[in-house]
Design a protein around this motif. Structure first.
Motif, PDB file in Angstrom:
ATOM      1  N   ASN A   1       0.792   2.150   9.676  1.00 36.80           N
ATOM      2  CA  ASN A   1      -0.662   2.154   9.528  1.00 36.80           C
ATOM      3  C   ASN A   1      -1.102   2.260   8.069  1.00 36.80           C
ATOM      4  O   ASN A   1      -0.504   2.982   7.283  1.00 36.80           O
ATOM      5  CB  ASN A   1      -1.267   3.316  10.313  1.00 36.80           C
ATOM      6  CG  ASN A   1      -1.213   3.059  11.798  1.00 36.80           C
ATOM      7  OD1 ASN A   1      -1.561   1.985  12.260  1.00 36.80           O
ATOM      8  ND2 ASN A   1      -0.767   4.044  12.557  1.00 36.80           N
ATOM      9  N   ASP A   2      -2.128   1.507   7.780  1.00 38.03           N
ATOM     10  CA  ASP A   2      -2.820   1.580   6.505  1.00 38.03           C
ATOM     11  C   ASP A   2      -4.201   0.991   6.750  1.00 38.03           C
ATOM     12  O   ASP A   2      -4.315  -0.057   7.398  1.00 38.03           O
ATOM     13  CB  ASP A   2      -2.089   0.784   5.425  1.00 38.03           C
ATOM     14  CG  ASP A   2      -2.825   0.821   4.107  1.00 38.03           C
ATOM     15  OD1 ASP A   2      -2.760   1.871   3.431  1.00 38.03           O
ATOM     16  OD2 ASP A   2      -3.486  -0.174   3.763  1.00 38.03           O
ATOM     17  N   GLU A   3      -5.234   1.635   6.243  1.00 37.57           N
ATOM     18  CA  GLU A   3      -6.600   1.166   6.486  1.00 37.57           C
ATOM     19  C   GLU A   3      -6.841  -0.242   5.964  1.00 37.57           C
ATOM     20  O   GLU A   3      -7.517  -1.038   6.594  1.00 37.57           O
ATOM     21  CB  GLU A   3      -7.605   2.127   5.848  1.00 37.57           C
ATOM     22  CG  GLU A   3      -7.714   3.450   6.561  1.00 37.57           C
ATOM     23  CD  GLU A   3      -8.747   4.359   5.925  1.00 37.57           C
ATOM     24  OE1 GLU A   3      -9.576   3.882   5.118  1.00 37.57           O
ATOM     25  OE2 GLU A   3      -8.711   5.554   6.242  1.00 37.57           O
ATOM     26  N   SER A   4      -6.274  -0.561   4.810  1.00 32.90           N
ATOM     27  CA  SER A   4      -6.551  -1.865   4.210  1.00 32.90           C
ATOM     28  C   SER A   4      -5.614  -2.964   4.697  1.00 32.90           C
ATOM     29  O   SER A   4      -6.014  -4.116   4.791  1.00 32.90           O
ATOM     30  CB  SER A   4      -6.479  -1.779   2.688  1.00 32.90           C
ATOM     31  OG  SER A   4      -5.168  -1.445   2.281  1.00 32.90           O
ATOM     32  N   CYS A   5      -4.343  -2.601   4.989  1.00 35.05           N
ATOM     33  CA  CYS A   5      -3.382  -3.649   5.339  1.00 35.05           C
ATOM     34  C   CYS A   5      -2.207  -3.077   6.146  1.00 35.05           C
ATOM     35  O   CYS A   5      -1.146  -2.792   5.576  1.00 35.05           O
ATOM     36  CB  CYS A   5      -2.880  -4.322   4.064  1.00 35.05           C
ATOM     37  SG  CYS A   5      -1.848  -5.758   4.385  1.00 35.05           S
TER      38      CYS A   5
ATOM     39  N   GLN B   1       2.125 -11.607   2.257  1.00 34.68           N
ATOM     40  CA  GLN B   1       0.882 -12.188   2.755  1.00 34.68           C
ATOM     41  C   GLN B   1       0.777 -13.669   2.421  1.00 34.68           C
ATOM     42  O   GLN B   1       0.286 -14.456   3.225  1.00 34.68           O
ATOM     43  CB  GLN B   1      -0.317 -11.426   2.178  1.00 34.68           C
ATOM     44  CG  GLN B   1      -1.642 -11.909   2.718  1.00 34.68           C
ATOM     45  CD  GLN B   1      -1.767 -11.725   4.217  1.00 34.68           C
ATOM     46  OE1 GLN B   1      -1.468 -10.662   4.739  1.00 34.68           O
ATOM     47  NE2 GLN B   1      -2.187 -12.767   4.907  1.00 34.68           N
TER      48      GLN B   1
ATOM     49  N   SER C   1      -1.572  -9.114   9.196  1.00 33.80           N
ATOM     50  CA  SER C   1      -2.453 -10.270   9.020  1.00 33.80           C
ATOM     51  C   SER C   1      -1.701 -11.568   8.760  1.00 33.80           C
ATOM     52  O   SER C   1      -2.300 -12.638   8.732  1.00 33.80           O
ATOM     53  CB  SER C   1      -3.434 -10.005   7.873  1.00 33.80           C
ATOM     54  OG  SER C   1      -2.716  -9.711   6.692  1.00 33.80           O
TER      55      SER C   1
ATOM     56  N   PRO D   1       0.840  -1.198   0.000  1.00 32.63           N
ATOM     57  CA  PRO D   1       0.000   0.000   0.000  1.00 32.63           C
ATOM     58  C   PRO D   1       0.879   1.254   0.000  1.00 32.63           C
ATOM     59  O   PRO D   1       1.944   1.274   0.643  1.00 32.63           O
ATOM     60  CB  PRO D   1      -0.797  -0.112   1.307  1.00 32.63           C
ATOM     61  CG  PRO D   1      -0.764  -1.572   1.643  1.00 32.63           C
ATOM     62  CD  PRO D   1       0.544  -2.076   1.142  1.00 32.63           C
TER      63      PRO D   1
ATOM     64  N   HIS E   1       1.109  -2.910   8.396  1.00 31.60           N
ATOM     65  CA  HIS E   1       2.316  -3.726   8.391  1.00 31.60           C
ATOM     66  C   HIS E   1       3.143  -3.464   9.645  1.00 31.60           C
ATOM     67  O   HIS E   1       3.026  -2.406  10.262  1.00 31.60           O
ATOM     68  CB  HIS E   1       3.182  -3.395   7.170  1.00 31.60           C
ATOM     69  CG  HIS E   1       2.719  -4.015   5.908  1.00 31.60           C
ATOM     70  ND1 HIS E   1       1.487  -3.758   5.343  1.00 31.60           N
ATOM     71  CD2 HIS E   1       3.334  -4.894   5.082  1.00 31.60           C
ATOM     72  CE1 HIS E   1       1.369  -4.449   4.234  1.00 31.60           C
ATOM     73  NE2 HIS E   1       2.471  -5.142   4.043  1.00 31.60           N
TER      74      HIS E   1
ATOM     75  N   THR F   1       0.657   4.077   1.448  1.00 31.91           N
ATOM     76  CA  THR F   1       0.931   4.664   2.768  1.00 31.91           C
ATOM     77  C   THR F   1       2.006   3.876   3.515  1.00 31.91           C
ATOM     78  O   THR F   1       2.838   4.452   4.201  1.00 31.91           O
ATOM     79  CB  THR F   1      -0.348   4.746   3.627  1.00 31.91           C
ATOM     80  OG1 THR F   1      -0.930   3.444   3.722  1.00 31.91           O
ATOM     81  CG2 THR F   1      -1.354   5.722   3.052  1.00 31.91           C
TER      82      THR F   1
ATOM     83  N   PRO G   1       2.921  -7.911   6.681  1.00 27.03           N
ATOM     84  CA  PRO G   1       1.554  -7.498   7.019  1.00 27.03           C
ATOM     85  C   PRO G   1       1.134  -8.041   8.384  1.00 27.03           C
ATOM     86  O   PRO G   1       1.482  -9.167   8.747  1.00 27.03           O
ATOM     87  CB  PRO G   1       0.710  -8.099   5.896  1.00 27.03           C
ATOM     88  CG  PRO G   1       1.510  -9.253   5.392  1.00 27.03           C
ATOM     89  CD  PRO G   1       2.951  -8.892   5.599  1.00 27.03           C
TER      90      PRO G   1
END
Length: 127
Positions: A86-90, A54, A113, A16, A92, A18, A111
Motif C-alpha cells: 500500500n501507498d497512497e500515491s502509487c 510504470q 497502475s 515510494p 504496488h 512506503t 505498480p
C-alpha cells in the motif's frame, strides 16, 4: 524494467518510501531482517527481483532476453503469494515465485497502475 541481483540496490530504486520499506520487510523476513544473510542466500541460489516500471509496456517486455522471459513467465504463472504494497500515491504488487528445491526464486514488483500483462495477471491473484 530493472533486474535486481543485490538487495542493496533496492535502496536506489525510484519507489515510494512506503513501498520500499514494505518490500524490504518481505525480502528480509526469512532471515529475521538480516540483510547480510539474505544477500548471501540470494547470491548462492540466484534470487532476483524484477521491477516492472510504470513506463514499461508489453512491447518493452517482449524485448527481454529468453532467460529472463522464462523467469518472468514462470513467476507470474506460479506465484507463492501476491501481495499489495500500500501507498497512497502509487500502490504496488509484489509476487514471489520459488522455482528450485534449493529455494531460488524471483520477486516481481510493479505498480498497480501498470497495464502490462504480468501486472494484469498478478492483480487477479493479489491477497
Amino acid at each position: 524494467m530493472k533486474v535486481i541481483k543485490y538487495i542493496a540496490e533496492v535502496e536506489q530504486l525510484n519507489l515510494p518510501s512506503t513501498v520500499k520499506k514494505q518490500l524490504m520487510t518481505h525480502i528480509l523476513e526469512p532471515w529475521s531482517g538480516d540483510v547480510h544473510q539474505a544477500q548471501e542466500f540470494w547470491e548462492e541460489v540466484s534470487t532476483r527481483l524484477i521491477l516492472i516500471e510504470q513506463s514499461d509496456t508489453d512491447h518493452d517486455l517482449a524485448e527481454i532476453d529468453e532467460e529472463l522471459d522464462i523467469l518472468l513467465c514462470y513467476a507470474i504463472a506460479n506465484p507463492e503469494f501476491v501481495l499489495l504494497l500500500n501507498d497512497e500515491s502509487c500502490p504496488h504488487l509484489l509476487a514471489l515465485s520459488v522455482h528450485t528445491d534449493e529455494g531460488s526464486g524471483c520477486y516481481v514488483l510493479g505498480p498497480m497502475s501498470s497495464d502490462t500483462h504480468p501486472i494484469r495477471v498478478l492483480k487477479e491473484q493479489a491477497e
